[in-house]
Write an enzyme that holds these catalytic residues in place. Structure first.
Site, PDB file in Angstrom:
ATOM      1  N   ASP A  11       0.838  -1.199   0.000  1.00  0.00           N
ATOM      2  CA  ASP A  11       0.000   0.000   0.000  1.00  0.00           C
ATOM      3  C   ASP A  11       0.864   1.237   0.000  1.00  0.00           C
ATOM      4  OD1 ASP A  11      -2.223  -1.475   0.246  1.00  0.00           O
ATOM      5  OD2 ASP A  11      -2.463  -1.199   2.406  1.00  0.00           O
ATOM      6  N   LYS A  59      -0.508   3.171  -6.469  1.00  0.00           N
ATOM      7  CA  LYS A  59      -0.612   3.909  -7.728  1.00  0.00           C
ATOM      8  C   LYS A  59      -0.005   3.098  -8.868  1.00  0.00           C
ATOM      9  CE  LYS A  59       3.624   6.631  -6.981  1.00  0.00           C
ATOM     10  NZ  LYS A  59       4.003   6.548  -5.604  1.00  0.00           N
ATOM     11  N   MET A  70      -9.340   6.936   8.993  1.00  0.00           N
ATOM     12  CA  MET A  70      -9.696   7.668   7.767  1.00  0.00           C
ATOM     13  C   MET A  70     -10.672   8.796   8.076  1.00  0.00           C
ATOM     14  SD  MET A  70     -10.049   4.345   5.292  1.00  0.00           S
ATOM     15  CE  MET A  70     -10.730   3.238   6.518  1.00  0.00           C
TER      16      MET A  70
HETATM   17  N1  SAH Z   1      -4.931  -1.513   8.253  1.00  0.00           N
HETATM   18  C1  SAH Z   1      -4.608  -0.221   8.798  1.00  0.00           C
HETATM   19  C2  SAH Z   1      -5.679   0.807   8.541  1.00  0.00           C
HETATM   20  C3  SAH Z   1      -5.818   1.171   7.105  1.00  0.00           C
HETATM   21  S1  SAH Z   1      -7.000   2.454   6.859  1.00  0.00           S
HETATM   22  C4  SAH Z   1      -4.307  -0.370  10.299  1.00  0.00           C
HETATM   23  O1  SAH Z   1      -4.573  -1.414  10.859  1.00  0.00           O
HETATM   24  O2  SAH Z   1      -3.791   0.576  10.890  1.00  0.00           O
HETATM   25  C5  SAH Z   1      -5.963   3.870   6.759  1.00  0.00           C
HETATM   26  C6  SAH Z   1      -6.098   4.711   8.012  1.00  0.00           C
HETATM   27  O3  SAH Z   1      -5.337   4.145   9.055  1.00  0.00           O
HETATM   28  C7  SAH Z   1      -5.563   6.110   7.880  1.00  0.00           C
HETATM   29  O4  SAH Z   1      -6.515   6.960   7.265  1.00  0.00           O
HETATM   30  C8  SAH Z   1      -5.341   6.474   9.319  1.00  0.00           C
HETATM   31  O5  SAH Z   1      -6.552   6.823   9.939  1.00  0.00           O
HETATM   32  C9  SAH Z   1      -4.883   5.163   9.908  1.00  0.00           C
HETATM   33  N2  SAH Z   1      -3.419   5.073  10.009  1.00  0.00           N
HETATM   34  C10 SAH Z   1      -2.621   4.209   9.386  1.00  0.00           C
HETATM   35  N3  SAH Z   1      -1.335   4.380   9.764  1.00  0.00           N
HETATM   36  C11 SAH Z   1      -1.334   5.381  10.657  1.00  0.00           C
HETATM   37  C12 SAH Z   1      -0.322   6.034  11.407  1.00  0.00           C
HETATM   38  N4  SAH Z   1       0.971   5.693  11.315  1.00  0.00           N
HETATM   39  N5  SAH Z   1      -0.681   7.020  12.245  1.00  0.00           N
HETATM   40  C13 SAH Z   1      -1.976   7.391  12.363  1.00  0.00           C
HETATM   41  N6  SAH Z   1      -2.971   6.813  11.674  1.00  0.00           N
HETATM   42  C14 SAH Z   1      -2.650   5.821  10.828  1.00  0.00           C
END
Ligand code: SAH
Length: 468
Positions: free
Chosen positions: A248, A270, A383
């Site tokens: 990703d 992308k 998100m």
């Molecule tokens: N599978 C991921 C979530 C993917 S959805 C997980 O378990 O964390 C993508 C969202 O995850 C982003 O919009 C944000 O809200 C959050 N996110 C992912 N990495 C992050 C980070 N390092 N710090 C804060 N939020 C994060």
């Protein structure tokens, strides 16, 4: 880089050394590991050097070096332990065309001998260009401890087997065979002796030949929130073995660097400079590589079981009859709670916790706002950067206390981590003022633990201090 590291073939070549004391002894001990023809010039030589001469391991000439003595020598060592004599012998050796080294005199040497970890035929050379001998020693000690002494014999036996291994097709099949040998079957067998290692190679080859037509497989791997040290050991191992890594946009370079050098990295965030790949395209890509026999790692930020469209991808892989498994990761909610020093659940405050998304396929997502609005509830909103005003509106509409704390953690666990403190009442303004650019998680119902500095990430804190 002022010194370029190379390995010089010394078998049958001439190496000359001037000196007969301690410095000469130390160098000779190293040089005697090679198959060079060694000649030592010394009016007086240590008894050990005499003994080597008697044993035919080197030639000792019992006089000071003179013109022409270093003719045809590839390398020359001045180990006279006397600057004037060193300068004289080096000048002679240079005139004879040898590359010269003065022991313990980096500046006047044309080449230097690195610190060596010897697992012949595996040799690790460590050089610091004289900057930090302590560092070289520490690295050497570390490697000595890390590389099993059996690595030498293993490599020797393996080298003799290379021809046989050519029965396996080049590429992944052969790499897997060798990695099995060096890191698994080999070390176990050699504990019982070299014969056992030979037999292990035979058996291993049979096993790999039988496995040749095996299908590929897919591991759905959690990359964690960003800090590479928050990867699981299983995730690291999967990256180590992967032929293809489909990742990703959230997965950063520090983690991708851990993939094998030969692995194909595909950014599913992308395509070229175009728009994001569609989910169907990603599904097809995973299946295509696995069908071609590759070990595919589908690398997702955080945990693949949290807001990561895992089910769609599993369905596609399943439909193609491909084996798969899931390696969990640390989700953003865990990393963000850790960053502010709070628990997601707490006795007497909340005995459940919600992971929810700020928007879904239809746009801003609807939830059980009444439940979320209750005092003490904790919700991790993924998100949700653009949902601040919407969330505020819904919560207030359902009776939330405007003073309820909300903390936004941006780039949790990364050097660029930022923490934005707010309440339901101030949330949209605080989020707008913070101009968030990285991934951000909203923790509804939690404030940073009192007394914790806001710059909780030490790297970010230091960078800030420097900027001031
Ligand atoms: N599978 C991921 C979530 C993917 S959805 C997980 O378990 O964390 C993508 C969202 O995850 C982003 O919009 C944000 O809200 C959050 N996110 C992912 N990495 C992050 C980070 N390092 N710090 C804060 N939020 C994060």
């Amino acid at each position: 880089m002022q010194h370029f590291p190379i390995f010089v073939a010394l078998a049958g070549r001439r190496v000359v050394l001037s000196g007969g004391g301690e410095a000469a002894l130390a160098k000779l001990r190293l040089l005697l590991k090679t198959e060079a023809h060694l000649t030592v010039f010394a009016p007086e030589a240590d008894a050990q050097i005499e003994a080597w001469h008697e044993a035919g391991r080197l030639r000792l000439v019992r006089r000071a070096m003179g013109p022409g003595d270093a003719l045809c020598a590839v390398l020359f060592y001045a180990a006279d332990e006397d600057p004037a004599e060193d300068a004289r012998t080096v000048a002679l050796a240079r005139a004879d065309g040898a590359l010269t080294n003065i022991v313990d005199n980096l500046g006047d040497s044309q080449f230097i001998t690195p610190a060596i970890v010897d697992r012949d035929p595996v040799t690790v050379a460590i050089g610091t260009e004289g900057a930090a001998p302590v560092l070289a020693r520490a690295i050497k000690a570390d490697l000595e401890a890390r590389l099993p002494v059996t690595l030498g014999p293993l490599a020797r036996i393996g080298k003799a087997f290379r021809r046989m291994a050519e029965a396996l097709p080049m590429g992944r099949a052969r790499r897997d065979f060798w990695s099995d040998y060096y890191f698994d079957a080999g070390p176990r067998a050699i504990a019982e002796g070299e014969d056992a290692a030979h037999e292990a190679l035979d058996r291993l080859l049979d096993r790999h030949l039988a496995r040749r037509d095996e299908p590929g497989e897919v591991a759905f791997v959690g990359a964690g929130p960003g800090d590479p040290e928050l990867l699981t050991l299983k995730a690291r191992r999967a990256l180590d073995k992967a032929d293809v890594v489909i990742h990703d946009r959230l997965v950063g370079p520090a983690i991708l660097e851990l993939a094998r050098r030969e692995a194909l990295l595909v950014d599913a965030g992308k395509t070229g400079f175009g728009p994001s790949m569609s989910q169907a395209e990603i599904d097809a890509l995973i299946v295509e590589h696995a069908n071609a026999g590759a070990k595919v790692v589908r690398l997702k930020g955080g945990d693949p079981v949290v807001f990561a469209r895992l089910d769609e991808e599993i369905a596609a892989v399943d439909a193609a009859g491909i084996d798969w498994h899931v390696i969990p990761g640390i989700t953003a909610a865990s990393a963000s709670a850790a960053a502010i020093g709070q628990s997601l659940t707490k006795r007497g405050r909340n005995d459940d916790v919600r992971f929810m998304t700020g928007h879904d396929v239809k746009g801003l997502a609807e939830h059980d706002w009444r439940a979320i609005a209750r005092t003490g509830e904790v919700t991790a909103l993924y998100m949700g950067k653009r949902a601040a005003r919407f969330v505020q509106g819904r919560l207030l509409m359902h009776g939330a206390d405007p003073d309820t704390p909300v903390t936004v953690v941006e780039n949790a666990s990364l050097p660029a981590q930022r923490i934005v403190e707010a309440t339901i009442g101030t949330l949209p303004d605080r989020v707008a003022a913070a101009e968030l650019t990285g991934p951000a998680l909203m923790l509804l119902g939690l404030a940073p633990r009192a007394g914790r500095p806001i710059a909780l990430n030490p790297d970010a804190f230091l960078a800030e201090q420097e900027a001031l």
